[in-house]
Design a protein around this motif. Structure first.
Motif, short mmCIF file in Angstrom:
data_model
loop_
_atom_site.label_atom_id
_atom_site.label_comp_id
_atom_site.label_asym_id
_atom_site.label_seq_id
_atom_site.Cartn_x
_atom_site.Cartn_y
_atom_site.Cartn_z
N MET A 105 46.97 54.98 48.02
CA MET A 105 47.64 56.07 47.30
C MET A 105 49.10 55.71 47.10
O MET A 105 49.82 55.46 48.05
CB MET A 105 47.50 57.36 48.13
CG MET A 105 48.14 58.59 47.54
SD MET A 105 47.77 60.02 48.61
CE MET A 105 48.94 61.21 47.97
N MET A 106 49.52 55.66 45.84
CA MET A 106 50.90 55.35 45.51
C MET A 106 51.68 56.65 45.35
O MET A 106 51.26 57.54 44.62
CB MET A 106 50.99 54.54 44.22
CG MET A 106 50.05 53.35 44.13
SD MET A 106 50.42 52.05 45.33
CE MET A 106 51.93 51.39 44.63
N ALA A 107 52.81 56.75 46.04
CA ALA A 107 53.64 57.95 45.95
C ALA A 107 55.08 57.54 45.66
O ALA A 107 55.47 56.40 45.86
CB ALA A 107 53.56 58.74 47.26
N GLY A 108 55.87 58.51 45.20
CA GLY A 108 57.27 58.21 44.92
C GLY A 108 57.85 59.11 43.85
O GLY A 108 57.11 59.86 43.20
N LEU A 109 59.15 59.04 43.67
CA LEU A 109 59.82 59.84 42.65
C LEU A 109 59.69 59.18 41.28
O LEU A 109 59.40 57.98 41.18
CB LEU A 109 61.30 60.02 43.01
CG LEU A 109 61.61 60.76 44.31
CD1 LEU A 109 63.12 60.84 44.53
CD2 LEU A 109 61.00 62.15 44.32
N GLN A 110 59.94 59.94 40.24
CA GLN A 110 59.94 59.39 38.89
C GLN A 110 61.02 58.32 38.75
O GLN A 110 62.11 58.46 39.28
CB GLN A 110 60.19 60.49 37.86
CG GLN A 110 58.97 61.34 37.55
CD GLN A 110 59.23 62.31 36.41
OE1 GLN A 110 60.21 62.19 35.70
NE2 GLN A 110 58.33 63.28 36.24
N GLY A 111 60.67 57.27 38.03
CA GLY A 111 61.65 56.23 37.75
C GLY A 111 61.73 55.13 38.80
O GLY A 111 62.47 54.16 38.63
N ALA A 112 60.95 55.25 39.88
CA ALA A 112 60.99 54.24 40.94
C ALA A 112 60.17 53.01 40.57
O ALA A 112 60.32 51.95 41.21
CB ALA A 112 60.48 54.83 42.25
#
Length: 481
Positions: A105-112
């Motif tokens: 599962m890939m997670a993170g903020l936009q633009g990362a």
């Protein structure tokens, strides 16, 4: 280049100890202050810096570095070891399921760079493990996110499961997992949605996906260029989801690199991969010991060797070696080698992987502009087949014709031919065991064992030897099991 400023500052801090037979407490305090400032300027977390400097100073005193020989080398060794510990000591592999598929599962903020990283990881698994990954497009909010992932999937020839933007993200994951089960995919990589900042709605959605999918790996993708914000982001996601690892993107664009030095210490979660470059192949396993060596300007020969092995065909390498021994290396071979090197990344980055070369004054401005590569190709393509295979026949009239055909000045053509002949002679001598010229080159570059460049080079070679022995023991132990 990541850590460029930090590398220079650290080397300058330690350089002040060079040549001193004995180092006083005042000398050590001055060095530690410079190291502390260097780390803070690199945007390393303040608490992490304070603890790091304290440990290094205590070790230096406890090991009687001040009274020993070569105190600068000993302090470099301590700093190298503590930097490695700060970043996690050893590379941490992906968590894998006992049965397929392994769910990531890939997670993170936009633009990362989450979507691109999902594709890079899929390609890496496909190439290195001969795996059959499936990408799930689960970002239904960001405009064109699904289209972007499908474009990435086509580029790397990996299937993408998507249900458009009008379906609940949890339902998309459920049906995507069903397809992966039916198609016997080895890996499922879920590209989840991001936000401009952490919010409750985002975390609730990710938790619901987590509860459904039970991922083996939750990788948080963070932008290294955001510095301390990357560390804060990692803390937030870790508190909410319990991430299993971190992927640092755009590390090649951050000359400070503080995020890489802080995240593991603050979250106690390993950095598993780093993205350096825009190509889909530009995703590397994160090795703390190798990164520490790079930061200290001691190079990274193991990674350089691995890059070479990935890009070079073994049969081509053998054929090239034979050509060098027989002194039949020609412009066709020269062009092939330039293209292979170009695939490995910017020339200045490759040079900095060689011990002692990171901040060598003679190589500060070494780079190969893509335009220079095209100019060289134009010159070679303007040669006849006979001229490429037999450079010795290149007389003035032929050179003038080549210059006119390539649109390059005659001086540039002459310079390129001269460089080719010099390289050909050197390669022939080295391939036949004549290392005298190679030693002269190292001396000219400041790698002759004297000065900071030489000291770092010698130390790096010793440490590389120890690490290779350590890795060999691990492999033998694993085989016995």
């Amino acid at each position: 280049m990541a850590f460029e400023g930090l590398t220079e500052r650290l080397q300058n801090a330690i350089k002040n100890l060079r040549g001193k037979g004995k180092v006083s407490d005042a000398d050590l305090r001055t060095t530690m202050r410079e190291i502390r400032l260097a780390l803070l300027e690199a945007d390393v977390n303040f608490t992490v810096v304070r603890n790091f400097v304290k440990i290094v100073e205590e070790r230096a005193k406890g090991a009687k570095v001040l009274e020993g020989l070569n105190p600068s080398q000993q302090i470099v060794k301590i700093v190298d070891e503590e930097l490695t510990k700060m970043m996690g000591e050893e590379a941490v592999p992906l968590n894998k399921s006992n049965k397929i598929p392994t769910i990531i599962m890939m997670a993170g903020l936009q633009g990362a760079g989450k979507t691109t990283t999902a594709g890079k990881l899929a390609l890496k698994l496909k190439k290195e493990e001969n795996a059959r990954p499936l990408l799930i497009a689960d970002d239904v909010y960001r405009p064109a996110a699904i289209d972007q992932l499908e474009t990435v999937g086509k580029e790397i020839d990996v299937p993408v499961f998507q249900m458009g933007t009008d379906t609940d993200p949890v339902e998309i994951v459920r049906q995507g997992l069903e397809q992966a089960k039916n198609d016997h995919n080895d890996y499922v990589i879920i590209d989840t949605a991001g936000r401009l900042q952490i919010d409750e709605k985002l975390m609730d959605e990710l938790k619901n996906i987590q509860d459904l999918a039970h991922p083996d790996e939750i990788l948080l993708v963070v932008d290294a260029m955001t510095g301390q914000n990357a560390v804060a982001t990692a803390e937030g996601f870790n508190d909410a989801l319990g991430i299993t690892g971190v992927v640092l993107t755009k590390l090649d664009g951050d000359t400070r690199g503080g995020a890489a030095l802080s995240i593991r210490a603050v979250t106690d979660k390993p950095i598993k991969f780093v993205g350096q470059g825009e190509k889909m192949s530009n995703l590397d396993v994160f090795y703390p010991d190798r990164m520490a060596s790079r930061i200290l300007g001691m190079g990274d020969l193991l990674t350089l060797i691995e890059k070479t092995q990935q890009e070079y065909d073994e049969n081509q390498a053998k054929a090239l070696s034979e050509k060098m021994r027989e002194n039949t290396f020609d412009f066709n071979d020269f062009l092939d080698q330039l293209e292979q090197v170009q695939k490995m990344g910017p020339l200045e980055d490759l040079i900095k992987m060689i011990p002692g070369m990171a901040n060598n004054p003679a190589l500060q401005n070494v780079n190969m502009d893509p335009k220079d590569m095209e100019h060289i190709k134009a010159v070679i393509y303007s040669m006849t087949k006979q001229e490429r295979e037999d450079p010795d026949i290149l007389n003035p009239s032929r050179k003038r014709r080549i210059a006119a055909g390539s649109g390059r000045p005659i001086q540039e053509v002459n310079r390129m031919i001269k460089q080719f002949n010099t390289m050909k002679k050197m390669m022939n001598k080295v391939s036949n065991g004549n290392m005298g010229d190679m030693q002269n080159m190292m001396n000219a570059a400041g790698m002759n064992g004297s000065g900071m460049g030489g000291k770092l080079s010698n130390l790096a070679m010793k440490q590389m030897g120890r690490r290779m022995k350590k890795n060999k023991k691990k492999r033998l132990k694993a085989k016995r099991k």
